[in-house]
Design a protein around this motif. Structure first.
Motif, short mmCIF file in Angstrom:
data_model
loop_
_atom_site.label_atom_id
_atom_site.label_comp_id
_atom_site.label_asym_id
_atom_site.label_seq_id
_atom_site.Cartn_x
_atom_site.Cartn_y
_atom_site.Cartn_z
N VAL A 17 36.56 42.01 -38.20
CA VAL A 17 36.92 41.96 -36.79
C VAL A 17 35.69 42.39 -36.01
N VAL A 18 35.34 41.63 -34.98
CA VAL A 18 34.16 41.94 -34.17
C VAL A 18 34.63 42.37 -32.79
N GLN A 19 34.17 43.56 -32.38
CA GLN A 19 34.64 44.17 -31.15
C GLN A 19 33.44 44.62 -30.31
N GLN A 20 33.52 44.41 -28.99
CA GLN A 20 32.49 44.91 -28.09
C GLN A 20 32.53 46.44 -28.13
N TYR A 21 31.41 47.06 -28.44
CA TYR A 21 31.39 48.50 -28.73
C TYR A 21 31.80 49.38 -27.55
N ASP A 22 31.49 48.97 -26.33
CA ASP A 22 31.73 49.86 -25.20
C ASP A 22 33.03 49.60 -24.44
N THR A 23 33.62 48.41 -24.61
CA THR A 23 34.86 48.09 -23.89
C THR A 23 36.07 47.99 -24.81
N SER A 52 33.69 26.81 -43.97
CA SER A 52 33.66 25.35 -43.82
C SER A 52 32.30 24.77 -44.23
N ARG A 53 31.22 25.45 -43.88
CA ARG A 53 29.87 24.96 -44.21
C ARG A 53 29.34 25.52 -45.52
N GLN A 54 30.03 26.55 -46.04
CA GLN A 54 29.59 27.19 -47.28
C GLN A 54 28.15 27.70 -47.17
N GLU A 55 27.89 28.43 -46.06
CA GLU A 55 26.55 28.98 -45.87
C GLU A 55 26.60 30.21 -44.98
N LEU A 56 25.56 31.01 -45.08
CA LEU A 56 25.42 32.18 -44.21
C LEU A 56 25.04 31.73 -42.80
N TRP A 57 25.49 32.48 -41.80
CA TRP A 57 25.05 32.22 -40.44
C TRP A 57 24.89 33.52 -39.68
N ASN A 58 23.82 33.57 -38.90
CA ASN A 58 23.49 34.72 -38.07
C ASN A 58 24.08 34.43 -36.69
N LYS A 59 25.14 35.15 -36.34
CA LYS A 59 25.86 34.89 -35.10
C LYS A 59 24.93 34.94 -33.90
N GLY A 60 24.90 33.84 -33.14
CA GLY A 60 24.10 33.76 -31.92
C GLY A 60 22.67 33.31 -32.11
N GLN A 67 24.56 39.11 -31.59
CA GLN A 67 25.32 40.36 -31.51
C GLN A 67 24.51 41.48 -32.16
N GLN A 68 24.24 42.52 -31.37
CA GLN A 68 23.51 43.68 -31.87
C GLN A 68 24.52 44.68 -32.43
N SER A 87 27.59 42.30 -27.53
CA SER A 87 27.51 40.84 -27.49
C SER A 87 27.13 40.42 -26.08
N PRO A 88 25.91 39.90 -25.88
CA PRO A 88 25.41 39.62 -24.54
C PRO A 88 26.04 38.41 -23.86
N GLY A 89 26.68 37.56 -24.61
CA GLY A 89 27.24 36.34 -24.04
C GLY A 89 28.51 35.95 -24.77
N PRO A 90 28.89 34.70 -24.65
CA PRO A 90 30.11 34.22 -25.31
C PRO A 90 30.05 34.44 -26.83
N ALA A 91 31.17 34.91 -27.37
CA ALA A 91 31.26 35.08 -28.82
C ALA A 91 31.92 33.87 -29.46
N CYS A 92 32.63 33.09 -28.67
CA CYS A 92 33.39 31.95 -29.19
C CYS A 92 32.56 30.66 -29.10
N HIS A 93 32.72 29.80 -30.11
CA HIS A 93 32.01 28.52 -30.10
C HIS A 93 32.45 27.61 -28.96
N THR A 94 33.59 27.93 -28.30
CA THR A 94 34.07 27.14 -27.16
C THR A 94 33.37 27.52 -25.87
N GLY A 95 32.58 28.59 -25.90
CA GLY A 95 31.90 29.09 -24.71
C GLY A 95 32.64 30.23 -24.04
N ASN A 96 33.81 30.58 -24.57
CA ASN A 96 34.57 31.71 -24.03
C ASN A 96 33.98 33.02 -24.53
#
Length: 108
Positions: A17-23, A52-60, A67-68, A87-96
């Motif tokens: 689970v990924v959560q914004q640390y301050d809010t 789905s891609r069977q690979e590592l990914w660095n979020k953002g 995400q720091q 997380s400085p911007g959208p965390a979702c691939h939809t842009g949300n």
């Protein structure tokens, strides 16, 4: 606690689970394997395993919204992780901002 003490599933994965640390805003849920946990701790940015891609990914890494990591917590059963991040911007691939932007209607 050490990575070797984590309880990965039969596919070698553990939910995170990924959560914004301050809010406290819940941003997303993703899967990690031992390598992505290690990379997250080593680099200070979140790494996940794409089922789905069977690979590592660095979020953002592609969008620039990396995400720091502030802290990586483990639940009492050692089978779920909680990443507290900035997380400085959208965390979702939809842009949300968060992947949790929809409400489930009770249409029974």
């Amino acid at each position: 606690m050490d990575i070797s003490e984590l309880k990965f599933d039969a596919q070698g994965l553990i939910p995170c689970v990924v959560q914004q640390y301050d809010t406290g805003e819940v941003l997303m849920v993703a899967w990690m394997n031992a390598e992505s946990v290690g990379l997250t701790l080593e680099t200070g940015t979140t790494w996940f395993w794409s089922r789905s891609r069977q690979e590592l990914w660095n979020k953002g890494a592609t969008s620039g919204n990396m995400q720091q990591l502030h802290e990586l917590k483990v639940d009492c059963d050692a089978d779920t992780l909680l990443a507290l991040v900035d997380s400085p911007g959208p965390a979702c691939h939809t842009g949300n901002r968060s992947c949790f932007f929809r409400t489930l209607d009770d249409a029974r």
